[in-house]
Design a protein around this motif. Sequence first.
Motif, PDB file in Angstrom:
ATOM      1  N   ALA A  80      62.226  16.319  15.935  1.00  0.00           N
ATOM      2  CA  ALA A  80      63.102  16.499  15.528  1.00  0.00           C
ATOM      3  C   ALA A  80      63.790  15.040  14.659  1.00  0.00           C
ATOM      4  N   GLN A  81      65.169  15.780  14.023  1.00  0.00           N
ATOM      5  CA  GLN A  81      65.749  14.141  12.808  1.00  0.00           C
ATOM      6  C   GLN A  81      65.858  13.406  14.019  1.00  0.00           C
ATOM      7  N   ALA A  82      65.395  12.455  14.006  1.00  0.00           N
ATOM      8  CA  ALA A  82      65.617  11.013  14.492  1.00  0.00           C
ATOM      9  C   ALA A  82      67.399  10.598  14.053  1.00  0.00           C
ATOM     10  N   TYR A  83      68.577  10.696  15.119  1.00  0.00           N
ATOM     11  CA  TYR A  83      69.557   9.828  15.056  1.00  0.00           C
ATOM     12  C   TYR A  83      69.750   8.512  15.451  1.00  0.00           C
ATOM     13  N   LEU A  84      68.922   8.142  16.281  1.00  0.00           N
ATOM     14  CA  LEU A  84      68.934   6.830  16.939  1.00  0.00           C
ATOM     15  C   LEU A  84      67.556   6.312  17.012  1.00  0.00           C
ATOM     16  N   ARG A  85      67.903   4.815  16.707  1.00  0.00           N
ATOM     17  CA  ARG A  85      66.470   3.577  16.603  1.00  0.00           C
ATOM     18  C   ARG A  85      66.754   2.721  18.297  1.00  0.00           C
ATOM     19  N   VAL A  86      66.149   2.781  19.184  1.00  0.00           N
ATOM     20  CA  VAL A  86      66.433   2.132  20.279  1.00  0.00           C
ATOM     21  C   VAL A  86      64.875   0.456  20.215  1.00  0.00           C
ATOM     22  N   LEU A  87      65.803  -0.363  20.390  1.00  0.00           N
ATOM     23  CA  LEU A  87      64.669  -2.033  20.257  1.00  0.00           C
ATOM     24  C   LEU A  87      64.436  -2.564  21.299  1.00  0.00           C
ATOM     25  N   LEU A  88      63.223  -2.189  21.637  1.00  0.00           N
ATOM     26  CA  LEU A  88      63.189  -2.173  23.057  1.00  0.00           C
ATOM     27  C   LEU A  88      62.941  -3.554  23.437  1.00  0.00           C
ATOM     28  N   THR A  89      63.335  -4.823  24.558  1.00  0.00           N
ATOM     29  CA  THR A  89      63.399  -6.066  24.966  1.00  0.00           C
ATOM     30  C   THR A  89      62.017  -6.362  24.948  1.00  0.00           C
ATOM     31  N   SER A  90      60.467  -5.362  24.945  1.00  0.00           N
ATOM     32  CA  SER A  90      59.239  -5.944  24.944  1.00  0.00           C
ATOM     33  C   SER A  90      59.048  -5.707  23.760  1.00  0.00           C
ATOM     34  N   GLY A  91      59.683  -5.346  22.062  1.00  0.00           N
ATOM     35  CA  GLY A  91      59.382  -6.080  20.736  1.00  0.00           C
ATOM     36  C   GLY A  91      58.958  -4.083  20.390  1.00  0.00           C
ATOM     37  N   GLY A  92      58.797  -2.888  21.123  1.00  0.00           N
ATOM     38  CA  GLY A  92      58.706  -1.818  20.675  1.00  0.00           C
ATOM     39  C   GLY A  92      60.140  -0.932  20.205  1.00  0.00           C
ATOM     40  N   GLU A  93      60.042   0.287  19.175  1.00  0.00           N
ATOM     41  CA  GLU A  93      61.064   1.066  18.827  1.00  0.00           C
ATOM     42  C   GLU A  93      60.432   2.158  19.503  1.00  0.00           C
ATOM     43  N   LEU A  94      61.210   2.941  19.709  1.00  0.00           N
ATOM     44  CA  LEU A  94      62.037   4.717  20.160  1.00  0.00           C
ATOM     45  C   LEU A  94      63.266   5.236  18.776  1.00  0.00           C
ATOM     46  N   LEU A  95      62.224   6.778  19.031  1.00  0.00           N
ATOM     47  CA  LEU A  95      63.248   6.625  18.080  1.00  0.00           C
ATOM     48  C   LEU A  95      63.997   8.572  18.604  1.00  0.00           C
ATOM     49  N   PHE A  96      64.819   8.831  18.889  1.00  0.00           N
ATOM     50  CA  PHE A  96      65.252  10.015  19.361  1.00  0.00           C
ATOM     51  C   PHE A  96      66.400  10.675  18.618  1.00  0.00           C
ATOM     52  N   CYS A  97      66.665  12.042  18.924  1.00  0.00           N
ATOM     53  CA  CYS A  97      67.503  13.141  18.290  1.00  0.00           C
ATOM     54  C   CYS A  97      68.835  12.688  18.922  1.00  0.00           C
ATOM     55  N   ALA A  98      69.913  13.472  18.219  1.00  0.00           N
ATOM     56  CA  ALA A  98      71.320  12.868  19.002  1.00  0.00           C
ATOM     57  C   ALA A  98      71.297  13.607  20.467  1.00  0.00           C
ATOM     58  N   HIS A  99      70.628  14.721  20.703  1.00  0.00           N
ATOM     59  CA  HIS A  99      69.972  15.545  22.059  1.00  0.00           C
ATOM     60  C   HIS A  99      69.371  14.057  22.825  1.00  0.00           C
ATOM     61  N   HIS A 100      68.117  13.990  22.608  1.00  0.00           N
ATOM     62  CA  HIS A 100      67.779  13.366  23.599  1.00  0.00           C
ATOM     63  C   HIS A 100      68.475  11.726  24.004  1.00  0.00           C
ATOM     64  N   PHE A 110      68.771  10.537  27.679  1.00  0.00           N
ATOM     65  CA  PHE A 110      68.231   9.933  28.174  1.00  0.00           C
ATOM     66  C   PHE A 110      68.452   8.396  28.260  1.00  0.00           C
ATOM     67  N   GLU A 111      69.865   8.673  27.630  1.00  0.00           N
ATOM     68  CA  GLU A 111      71.205   7.632  27.354  1.00  0.00           C
ATOM     69  C   GLU A 111      70.931   5.744  28.629  1.00  0.00           C
ATOM     70  N   PRO A 112      71.405   6.586  30.061  1.00  0.00           N
ATOM     71  CA  PRO A 112      71.482   5.311  31.301  1.00  0.00           C
ATOM     72  C   PRO A 112      70.170   4.912  31.078  1.00  0.00           C
ATOM     73  N   GLU A 113      68.982   5.047  31.152  1.00  0.00           N
ATOM     74  CA  GLU A 113      67.844   4.742  30.909  1.00  0.00           C
ATOM     75  C   GLU A 113      67.114   3.962  29.597  1.00  0.00           C
ATOM     76  N   LEU A 114      67.993   3.941  28.959  1.00  0.00           N
ATOM     77  CA  LEU A 114      67.702   3.126  26.910  1.00  0.00           C
ATOM     78  C   LEU A 114      68.574   1.969  27.118  1.00  0.00           C
ATOM     79  N   LYS A 115      69.336   2.136  27.692  1.00  0.00           N
ATOM     80  CA  LYS A 115      70.105   1.273  28.510  1.00  0.00           C
ATOM     81  C   LYS A 115      69.588  -0.334  29.369  1.00  0.00           C
ATOM     82  N   LYS A 116      68.876   0.536  30.347  1.00  0.00           N
ATOM     83  CA  LYS A 116      67.873  -0.720  30.739  1.00  0.00           C
ATOM     84  C   LYS A 116      67.094  -1.203  29.947  1.00  0.00           C
TER      85      LYS A 116
END
Length: 76
Positions: A22-42, A46-52
């Motif tokens: 689905a269309q992404a509304y969140l970009r998560v930049l990882l401490t390891s240097g990568g990035e993940l994109l998520f729709c609002a639902h996902h 996954f918010e608790p795990e993503l914050k870590k």
Amino acid sequence: MTTVLTPASPLTAADRCDRCGAQAYLRVLLTSGGELLFCAHHGRKFEPELKKIAAEIQDETDRLTAVPESAGEEDR
């Protein structure tokens, strides 16, 4: 969700959720240097795990409820 305002480019309709496509509304930049994109639902799911593992989170979910500037009073 805790967010960090980043100078990253805005997400577009071409940016898709890595989980469901689905269309992404969140970009998560990882401490390891990568990035993940998520729709609002996902992003919420996954918010608790993503914050870590996130260095930064670009959250544009407010666009889902925003009223376009061109909308007249009768359209609201």
